[in-house]
Design a protein around this motif. Structure first.
Motif, PDB file in Angstrom:
ATOM      1  N   PRO A  84       0.631  -6.124   6.749  1.00  0.00           N
ATOM      2  CA  PRO A  84       1.492  -5.213   6.373  1.00  0.00           C
ATOM      3  C   PRO A  84       1.434  -4.515   4.843  1.00  0.00           C
ATOM      4  O   PRO A  84       1.447  -3.195   4.866  1.00  0.00           O
ATOM      5  N   SER A  85       0.894  -5.342   4.052  1.00  0.00           N
ATOM      6  CA  SER A  85       1.102  -4.823   2.610  1.00  0.00           C
ATOM      7  C   SER A  85      -0.182  -3.951   2.339  1.00  0.00           C
ATOM      8  O   SER A  85      -0.279  -3.175   1.541  1.00  0.00           O
TER       9      SER A  85
ATOM     10  N   VAL B 211       0.800  -1.281  -0.155  1.00  0.00           N
ATOM     11  CA  VAL B 211      -0.137  -0.183  -0.214  1.00  0.00           C
ATOM     12  C   VAL B 211       0.962   1.351   0.066  1.00  0.00           C
ATOM     13  O   VAL B 211       0.277   2.485  -0.388  1.00  0.00           O
ATOM     14  N   SER B 212       2.211   1.204   0.630  1.00  0.00           N
ATOM     15  CA  SER B 212       2.933   2.493   0.628  1.00  0.00           C
ATOM     16  C   SER B 212       3.346   2.904  -0.951  1.00  0.00           C
ATOM     17  O   SER B 212       3.573   4.128  -1.158  1.00  0.00           O
TER      18      SER B 212
ATOM     19  N   GLN C 112      -2.252  -2.664   5.333  1.00  0.00           N
ATOM     20  CA  GLN C 112      -2.744  -1.854   6.340  1.00  0.00           C
ATOM     21  C   GLN C 112      -4.211  -2.366   6.567  1.00  0.00           C
ATOM     22  O   GLN C 112      -4.969  -1.414   7.434  1.00  0.00           O
ATOM     23  N   GLN C 113      -4.657  -3.785   6.344  1.00  0.00           N
ATOM     24  CA  GLN C 113      -5.883  -4.012   6.893  1.00  0.00           C
ATOM     25  C   GLN C 113      -5.688  -4.977   7.875  1.00  0.00           C
ATOM     26  O   GLN C 113      -4.826  -6.073   7.902  1.00  0.00           O
ATOM     27  N   LEU C 114      -6.646  -5.199   8.602  1.00  0.00           N
ATOM     28  CA  LEU C 114      -6.946  -6.269   9.660  1.00  0.00           C
ATOM     29  C   LEU C 114      -7.904  -7.300   8.854  1.00  0.00           C
ATOM     30  O   LEU C 114      -8.995  -6.981   8.776  1.00  0.00           O
ATOM     31  N   VAL C 115      -7.562  -8.720   9.214  1.00  0.00           N
ATOM     32  CA  VAL C 115      -8.199  -9.739   8.527  1.00  0.00           C
ATOM     33  C   VAL C 115      -8.420 -10.602   9.616  1.00  0.00           C
ATOM     34  O   VAL C 115      -8.076 -10.535  10.740  1.00  0.00           O
TER      35      VAL C 115
ATOM     36  N   LEU D 283      -6.501   0.296   9.112  1.00  0.00           N
ATOM     37  CA  LEU D 283      -5.754   1.138   9.888  1.00  0.00           C
ATOM     38  C   LEU D 283      -5.566   2.247   9.165  1.00  0.00           C
ATOM     39  O   LEU D 283      -5.468   3.579  10.080  1.00  0.00           O
ATOM     40  N   ASP D 284      -5.329   2.604   8.074  1.00  0.00           N
ATOM     41  CA  ASP D 284      -5.516   3.838   7.236  1.00  0.00           C
ATOM     42  C   ASP D 284      -6.531   4.823   7.446  1.00  0.00           C
ATOM     43  O   ASP D 284      -6.631   5.855   7.746  1.00  0.00           O
TER      44      ASP D 284
END
Length: 262
Positions: A150-151, A70-71, A153-156, A127-128
């Protein structure tokens, strides 16, 4: 070279590695039409992100089917996503509402346009999205919890889907990796697809946001068919064939003006 161009090249490299798990640097230079130094810089970034491994002039996919982190994706089609976000936010009615917002850079753009709204409770696995909404302290934010990717920024995972299924939502905003009239909504990652599906199933009205590069794209993990969607918001560069197919499904379709100079 801009970060947007680098993200585009990285996506293409990942697609090529999806077709062949090992490819030479020389072949990439030729197929991408850029210098060897540019390819090596791109591969260094991808290696740091754990996407590829280099060995004696060859590039090997570490995790076939991986996505660009995502960055790097934040800069891709940034202006188009900003306009899509503003248009999609205008479809969210005024007044007290419970809204679910999924992950992805385009969904994040919608969240940024809702930060000044009052009376909103937002449930999110991103998280974003949570960070943007909490910065203004106007919107009540519920973060699902779960295992962090991390790639993206999501919680799953089970915790994320369990928290989502505890509520009903007036509106859901969902970003996707691919959308098409025939195959519906798709994602790169199976866990993210499950969270998006849970959000959609719990919502009275579903808004899908996707920049034009996502239309017609089919990714490995299905989310749901278009019959579960009410609105699609994209930009005016989208394929006319794909737009016609979506319209034939009876969905409301909104087009943000594409940035000039493209």
């Amino acid at each position: 070279m801009t970060s947007d161009e680098r993200a585009s090249r990285m996506r293409r490299i990942l697609r090529l590695l999806g077709e062949s798990p090992v490819i030479t640097v020389q072949s990439l230079t030729r197929r991408l039409g850029v210098s060897g130094a540019t390819v090596r810089r791109d591969l260094m970034c991808m290696e740091d992100a754990g996407l590829v491994r280099r060995s004696y002039g060859k590039v090997i996919a570490v995790r076939p089917g991986s996505e660009v982190p995502v960055s790097f994706r934040r800069s891709h089609e940034a202006e188009a996503k900003r306009r899509i976000g503003a248009l999609a936010a205008s479809l969210v009615p005024l007044g007290p509402l419970t809204v679910a917002i999924g992950g992805g850079t385009t969904a994040h753009s919608v969240a940024q346009c809702l930060t000044a709204r009052s009376g909103l409770r937002v449930v999110t696995n991103s998280l974003d999205v949570a960070g943007s909404l909490m910065a203004r302290q106007r919107v009540q934010v519920v973060v699902t919890g779960g295992s962090a990717r991390p790639s993206s920024q999501q919680l799953v995972g089970d915790l994320a889907t369990t928290v989502i299924r505890r509520r009903r939502y007036d509106v859901a905003v969902v970003g996707v990796d691919g959308i098409g009239a025939r195959h519906g909504l798709t994602a790169h990652d199976a866990d993210e697809a499950l969270v998006s599906r849970a959000i959609i199933e719990q919502a009275r009205r579903v808004i899908v946001v996707a920049d034009s590069s996502k239309l017609g794209r089919r990714c490995a993990r299905p989310i749901c068919g278009l019959e579960s969607v009410h609105h699609v918001v994209t930009d005016s560069r989208a394929s006319r064939v794909e737009l016609m197919g979506i319209r034939r499904q009876g969905l409301s379709l909104a087009l943000a003006a594409a940035p000039s100079g493209r």
